[in-house]
Design an enzyme around this catalytic site. Structure first.
Site, PDB file in Angstrom:
ATOM      1  N   LYS A  53      50.696  38.368  27.561  1.00 10.04           N
ATOM      2  CA  LYS A  53      49.286  38.363  27.122  1.00 10.04           C
ATOM      3  C   LYS A  53      49.201  38.508  25.607  1.00 10.04           C
ATOM      4  O   LYS A  53      48.436  37.832  24.946  1.00 10.04           O
ATOM      5  CB  LYS A  53      48.575  39.524  27.829  1.00 10.04           C
ATOM      6  CG  LYS A  53      47.222  39.291  28.325  1.00 10.04           C
ATOM      7  CD  LYS A  53      47.008  38.656  29.641  1.00 10.04           C
ATOM      8  CE  LYS A  53      47.710  37.367  29.895  1.00 10.04           C
ATOM      9  NZ  LYS A  53      47.608  36.911  31.259  1.00 10.04           N
ATOM     10  N   HIS A  60      71.384  48.289  25.519  1.00 12.16           N
ATOM     11  CA  HIS A  60      72.390  47.226  25.674  1.00 12.16           C
ATOM     12  C   HIS A  60      72.162  46.085  24.685  1.00 12.16           C
ATOM     13  O   HIS A  60      72.649  44.984  24.893  1.00 12.16           O
ATOM     14  CB  HIS A  60      72.396  46.717  27.112  1.00 12.16           C
ATOM     15  CG  HIS A  60      72.774  47.775  28.094  1.00 12.16           C
ATOM     16  ND1 HIS A  60      74.058  48.255  28.205  1.00 12.16           N
ATOM     17  CD2 HIS A  60      72.023  48.501  28.962  1.00 12.16           C
ATOM     18  CE1 HIS A  60      74.087  49.208  29.129  1.00 12.16           C
ATOM     19  NE2 HIS A  60      72.864  49.380  29.600  1.00 12.16           N
ATOM     20  N   GLU A  96      54.158  41.103  31.774  1.00  7.20           N
ATOM     21  CA  GLU A  96      52.822  40.502  31.719  1.00  7.20           C
ATOM     22  C   GLU A  96      52.098  40.936  30.437  1.00  7.20           C
ATOM     23  O   GLU A  96      51.417  40.145  29.794  1.00  7.20           O
ATOM     24  CB  GLU A  96      52.033  40.889  32.985  1.00  7.20           C
ATOM     25  CG  GLU A  96      50.580  40.472  33.029  1.00  7.20           C
ATOM     26  CD  GLU A  96      50.332  38.981  32.823  1.00  7.20           C
ATOM     27  OE1 GLU A  96      51.280  38.184  32.871  1.00  7.20           O
ATOM     28  OE2 GLU A  96      49.165  38.618  32.580  1.00  7.20           O
ATOM     29  N   ASN A 105      24.256  31.876  46.737  1.00  9.03           N
ATOM     30  CA  ASN A 105      25.424  32.338  46.001  1.00  9.03           C
ATOM     31  C   ASN A 105      25.897  33.606  46.689  1.00  9.03           C
ATOM     32  O   ASN A 105      25.089  34.493  46.948  1.00  9.03           O
ATOM     33  CB  ASN A 105      25.024  32.642  44.539  1.00  9.03           C
ATOM     34  CG  ASN A 105      26.151  33.267  43.750  1.00  9.03           C
ATOM     35  OD1 ASN A 105      27.317  33.083  44.070  1.00  9.03           O
ATOM     36  ND2 ASN A 105      25.792  34.004  42.710  1.00  9.03           N
ATOM     37  N   GLY A 106      27.199  33.700  47.021  1.00  6.62           N
ATOM     38  CA  GLY A 106      27.695  34.918  47.659  1.00  6.62           C
ATOM     39  C   GLY A 106      28.391  34.613  48.960  1.00  6.62           C
ATOM     40  O   GLY A 106      28.800  33.475  49.216  1.00  6.62           O
ATOM     41  N   TRP A 162      30.809  26.850  43.642  1.00  6.62           N
ATOM     42  CA  TRP A 162      32.206  27.263  43.494  1.00  6.62           C
ATOM     43  C   TRP A 162      32.596  27.643  44.915  1.00  6.62           C
ATOM     44  O   TRP A 162      32.194  28.679  45.420  1.00  6.62           O
ATOM     45  CB  TRP A 162      32.287  28.439  42.529  1.00  6.62           C
ATOM     46  CG  TRP A 162      33.614  29.134  42.486  1.00  6.62           C
ATOM     47  CD1 TRP A 162      33.971  30.263  43.170  1.00  6.62           C
ATOM     48  CD2 TRP A 162      34.767  28.773  41.720  1.00  6.62           C
ATOM     49  NE1 TRP A 162      35.258  30.614  42.874  1.00  6.62           N
ATOM     50  CE2 TRP A 162      35.770  29.724  41.995  1.00  6.62           C
ATOM     51  CE3 TRP A 162      35.049  27.736  40.832  1.00  6.62           C
ATOM     52  CZ2 TRP A 162      37.031  29.676  41.414  1.00  6.62           C
ATOM     53  CZ3 TRP A 162      36.310  27.694  40.254  1.00  6.62           C
ATOM     54  CH2 TRP A 162      37.284  28.647  40.537  1.00  6.62           C
ATOM     55  N   LYS A 180      44.199  25.791  30.209  1.00  9.07           N
ATOM     56  CA  LYS A 180      43.954  26.694  31.340  1.00  9.07           C
ATOM     57  C   LYS A 180      44.753  26.279  32.562  1.00  9.07           C
ATOM     58  O   LYS A 180      45.299  27.116  33.265  1.00  9.07           O
ATOM     59  CB  LYS A 180      42.449  26.711  31.667  1.00  9.07           C
ATOM     60  CG  LYS A 180      42.068  27.660  32.792  1.00  9.07           C
ATOM     61  CD  LYS A 180      42.275  29.116  32.403  1.00  9.07           C
ATOM     62  CE  LYS A 180      42.023  30.088  33.536  1.00  9.07           C
ATOM     63  NZ  LYS A 180      42.730  31.367  33.307  1.00  9.07           N
ATOM     64  N   ARG A 233      31.096  27.404  33.799  1.00 17.98           N
ATOM     65  CA  ARG A 233      31.938  28.286  34.596  1.00 17.98           C
ATOM     66  C   ARG A 233      32.887  27.502  35.504  1.00 17.98           C
ATOM     67  O   ARG A 233      33.729  28.095  36.162  1.00 17.98           O
ATOM     68  CB  ARG A 233      31.062  29.208  35.439  1.00 17.98           C
ATOM     69  CG  ARG A 233      30.302  30.202  34.582  1.00 17.98           C
ATOM     70  CD  ARG A 233      29.187  30.879  35.322  1.00 17.98           C
ATOM     71  NE  ARG A 233      29.645  31.500  36.562  1.00 17.98           N
ATOM     72  CZ  ARG A 233      28.940  32.364  37.257  1.00 17.98           C
ATOM     73  NH1 ARG A 233      27.750  32.699  36.852  1.00 17.98           N
ATOM     74  NH2 ARG A 233      29.404  32.883  38.364  1.00 17.98           N
ATOM     75  N   GLU A 280      50.334  35.273  23.860  1.00 16.63           N
ATOM     76  CA  GLU A 280      49.389  34.176  24.066  1.00 16.63           C
ATOM     77  C   GLU A 280      48.217  34.189  23.112  1.00 16.63           C
ATOM     78  O   GLU A 280      47.837  33.151  22.586  1.00 16.63           O
ATOM     79  CB  GLU A 280      48.789  34.347  25.472  1.00 16.63           C
ATOM     80  CG  GLU A 280      49.279  33.442  26.510  1.00 16.63           C
ATOM     81  CD  GLU A 280      48.446  33.601  27.766  1.00 16.63           C
ATOM     82  OE1 GLU A 280      48.353  34.712  28.304  1.00 16.63           O
ATOM     83  OE2 GLU A 280      47.893  32.579  28.203  1.00 16.63           O
ATOM     84  N   CYS A 303      28.404  30.958  42.424  1.00 17.31           N
ATOM     85  CA  CYS A 303      27.748  29.654  42.297  1.00 17.31           C
ATOM     86  C   CYS A 303      26.590  29.792  41.315  1.00 17.31           C
ATOM     87  O   CYS A 303      26.171  30.895  40.984  1.00 17.31           O
ATOM     88  CB  CYS A 303      27.195  29.200  43.639  1.00 17.31           C
ATOM     89  SG  CYS A 303      28.475  29.077  44.882  1.00 17.31           S
TER      90      CYS A 303
HETATM   91  C1  F6R Z   1      48.709  33.278  31.174  1.00 15.44           C
HETATM   92  C2  F6R Z   1      48.312  32.257  32.114  1.00 15.44           C
HETATM   93  C3  F6R Z   1      49.351  31.305  32.583  1.00 15.44           C
HETATM   94  C4  F6R Z   1      49.115  30.954  34.067  1.00 15.44           C
HETATM   95  C5  F6R Z   1      50.088  29.866  34.518  1.00 15.44           C
HETATM   96  C6  F6R Z   1      49.925  29.547  35.989  1.00 15.44           C
HETATM   97  O1  F6R Z   1      47.642  34.118  30.839  1.00 15.44           O
HETATM   98  O2  F6R Z   1      47.187  32.164  32.486  1.00 15.44           O
HETATM   99  O3  F6R Z   1      50.633  31.797  32.394  1.00 15.44           O
HETATM  100  O4  F6R Z   1      49.278  32.114  34.827  1.00 15.44           O
HETATM  101  O5  F6R Z   1      49.881  28.697  33.774  1.00 15.44           O
HETATM  102  O6  F6R Z   1      48.646  29.105  36.262  1.00 15.44           O
HETATM  103  P1  F6R Z   1      48.089  29.073  37.745  1.00 15.44           P
HETATM  104  O7  F6R Z   1      47.999  30.485  38.213  1.00 15.44           O
HETATM  105  O8  F6R Z   1      46.759  28.402  37.636  1.00 15.44           O
HETATM  106  O9  F6R Z   1      49.087  28.295  38.547  1.00 15.44           O
END
Ligand code: F6R
Length: 612
Positions: A489, A508, A485, A100-101, A74, A607, A27, A492, A2
């Site tokens: 990354k 294959h 993964e 906060n915490g 948060w 996001k 944040r 992306e 927070c």
């Molecule tokens: C990749 C990434 C996305 C999320 C996906 C699901 O770095 O962040 O692939 O993992 O959009 O998002 P959440 O977890 O918020 O449902």
């Protein structure tokens, strides 16, 4: 997690506190509030929503007020509602505080205060306990009362309080959570983050764990838990606002990668009974009978969370004996899955708002299945609609590319696997104990992986990688989902086309793509299949691929067969994904830095994906 701000001086406090809270809002927060001193009383204004929503509710007659505290929340304990928003007050509304915490023994304290001491509680938060506890000790000096109260508290916290009876005085303390005092001319401030102070001062005093401070407009008193005075140096801040928001890092993504040891530790906090060698997550609300009766699990998620699910499948199957099917949420919905009694769905979502995941959750519930959600956001749609919730305590994740949330999702799956495995008497006690000890060691090991020397080793390979438009990630068993993964990354944020293959699949088809110098990142952390992975590495070598291996210390055969190698600290194979994911995140990050891309906001991505 927070944000906290306090001000005492001669300027208009509400406007100043609101401006400070807005600086912390980057944040991502869910509610906000102020407590202000006015003519011997406290005025409290708080609201679920943004700081701007709170600002709109403030009366003009508060303009004369020059002392107050503020908070952006948060949520951890209790949903984001007006009542759960901070500040929280004592029974007589004479003391207000923000926090906060997490207060680990809040239930025990609440039982004592509400029972024996007759305090009246109105919120679902752990924080409210502190207001009543301090009130219990209060005899006219808030600093003394806070010292006595915090003696009874177990947890991590920053607390900032004020009393209606002590004009112009703010009192605070911290334990494993940041708190900074900003020194002004005829005014002083307190904040959880430097960003909230920068506009007013660059001169600060940084409070250490277990220290307490009382500030007025022209004094700062710092004491230890016994009340003895402490001399603290003045620390001059040189960061600009943007650097301060990122904690001094160039990007949020790097900041969040570096926060992973804490995120993992927080997610395990209070969920492991080390003495008994057991996981304790009884608050999930699943009965022993329900867990014993399970004959299948579905894990459903998108993107990075889906990759966590793929790791989870291997872990849960090996720890519980329950078959697990993993699905991308957008596919699960449209393939008429054969859902039956005694099955349960686990959805994983950092944001808790992903439209496809939410729709899959609703479908499963419609078909009569119970849903357990693993999510990072308290009060999110997924958390509200699921039958059971396991919160990851990664804190707000801002960079679009998920890093710390992913690691905490893995930890959640280990804990669930161990918990179910123990209840179903599937897992051997000694194995469970070894894994628990391994989990406890992870934060320290992640820190080792993140050391400067380790990163330097990766950066040289990233310079090579950045010059290519195509790259491969390979691995077997638990290394395969980590490879997937890693490839996601890299795609992306560096925009390099990256593919992940089960190492055994190369021959294959994909082997046709291996040409001189092409980057191939090989994950080789699984002892049982190490020889097989090494053979696949040889197949790549023979065609001129530039192999960079991520392996465990002690797997000596690897180094001689690759162009570069990154050693993880020795780790139980089952836990290796938590460590091996970290160098793949760094590879993606530094390759993208080399290519000069927008790291935190990659093109075309958001996001939280709230559309199908
Ligand atoms: C990749 C990434 C996305 C999320 C996906 C699901 O770095 O962040 O692939 O993992 O959009 O998002 P959440 O977890 O918020 O449902």
């Amino acid at each position: 997690m927070c944000g906290i701000v306090g001000y005492t001086g001669s300027r208009t406090a509400p406007a100043l506190l609101i401006a400070g809270l807005k600086k912390l809002e980057y944040r991502g927060y869910d509610s906000a509030g102020l407590a202000l001193q006015r003519e011997g009383t406290l005025v409290v204004a708080k609201k679920a929503g943004s700081v701007a929503d709170l600002e709109a509710t403030l009366n003009r007659d508060l303009e004369q007020v020059t002392v107050g505290i503020g908070h952006t929340r948060w949520a951890t304990h209790g949903r984001p509602t007006d009542i759960n928003a901070h500040p929280h007050c004592s029974c007589g509304d004479e003391i207000a505080l923000v926090h906060n915490g997490i207060i680990e023994n809040h239930q025990e304290l609440k039982d004592w205060l509400a029972g024996e001491k007759g305090h009246h509680f109105i919120s679902e938060t752990d924080t409210e306990v502190l207001a009543h506890l301090i009130e219990e000790f209060y005899e006219g000096d808030l600093l003394v009362a806070m010292r006595q109260a915090m003696n009874k508290v177990v947890g991590s916290y920053t607390v900032l309080a004020l009393s209606a009876r002590e004009p112009g005085r703010l009192v605070c303390t911290r334990q494993s959570s940041p708190l900074i005092i900003g020194l002004g001319e005829g005014e002083n401030l307190i904040a959880s983050d430097i960003t909230a102070l920068l506009e007013h001062t660059r001169k600060t005093k940084i409070l250490e764990d277990g220290e307490f401070a009382a500030i007025t407009a022209d004094s700062v008193e710092i004491v230890n838990a016994d009340g003895a005075a402490i001399e603290t140096d003045i620390f001059e801040i040189t960061w600009d606002l943007e650097a301060a928001e990122k904690g001094g890092f160039d990007h949020f993504m790097l900041k969040e990668i570096m926060e992973q040891p804490d995120a993992v530790r927080e997610t395990m906090r209070q969920r492991i009974d080390r003495e008994k060698g057991k996981v304790k997550i009884d608050d999930l609300g699943l009965s022993i009978d329900e867990i014993t009766a399970l004959d299948k699990l579905y894990i459903i998620a998108c993107g990075t969370a889906y990759h966590a699910g793929l790791v989870g499948k291997i872990i849960i199957e090996s720890l519980t004996g329950i078959p697990v099917e993993v699905d991308v949420a957008s596919e699960f919905r449209y393939r008429a899955p054969l859902l039956k009694q005694n099955q349960m769905v686990i959805v994983i979502s950092q944001s808790g708002e992903t439209a496809d995941t939410l729709a899959a959750l609703r479908l499963a519930r419609q078909k009569g299945l119970k849903v357990l959600a693993i999510t990072n956001v308290v009060g999110s749609s997924v958390a509200r609609e699921a039958d059971h919730v396991f919160y990851t305590w990664a804190g707000p994740e801002i960079a679009v590319a998920s890093t710390k949330a992913y690691l905490t999702q893995l930890v959640a799956l280990y804990l669930l696997g161990l918990y179910f495995g123990e209840i179903r008497s599937y897992i051997d006690q000694s194995v469970a104990k070894e894994l628990l000890e391994g989990l406890i060691a992870l934060p320290g090991q992640i820190r080792e992986v993140l050391s400067e020397a380790s990163i330097d080793r990766l950066r040289a390979y990233c310079r090579h990688l950045a010059g290519w438009e195509s790259a491969f990630f390979v691995g077997r068993n638990l290394d395969f989902p980590v490879a997937m993964e890693g490839a996601l990354k890299l795609k992306e944020i560096s925009y390099i086309h990256a593919e992940a293959y089960a190492a055994g699949e190369l021959k294959h088809g994909p082997l046709a793509l291996i040409v001189e110098g092409i980057p191939v990142i090989a994950l080789a952390t699984q002892k049982a299949v190490l020889d097989k992975t090494l053979s696949n590495i040889q197949e790549v070598n023979a065609r001129g691929g530039a192999v960079f291996a991520i392996t465990q210390k002690g797997f000596n055969d690897v180094a001689g067969q690759v162009d570069g190698v990154f050693y993880l600290p020795p780790v139980n194979d089952l836990l290796a994904p938590v460590l091996s994911a970290v160098p793949t995140q760094l590879i993606a990050y530094y390759a993208a830095v080399e290519r000069g891309h927008s790291i935190d906001k990659p093109r075309n991505l958001a996001k939280s994906v709230t559309v199908e």
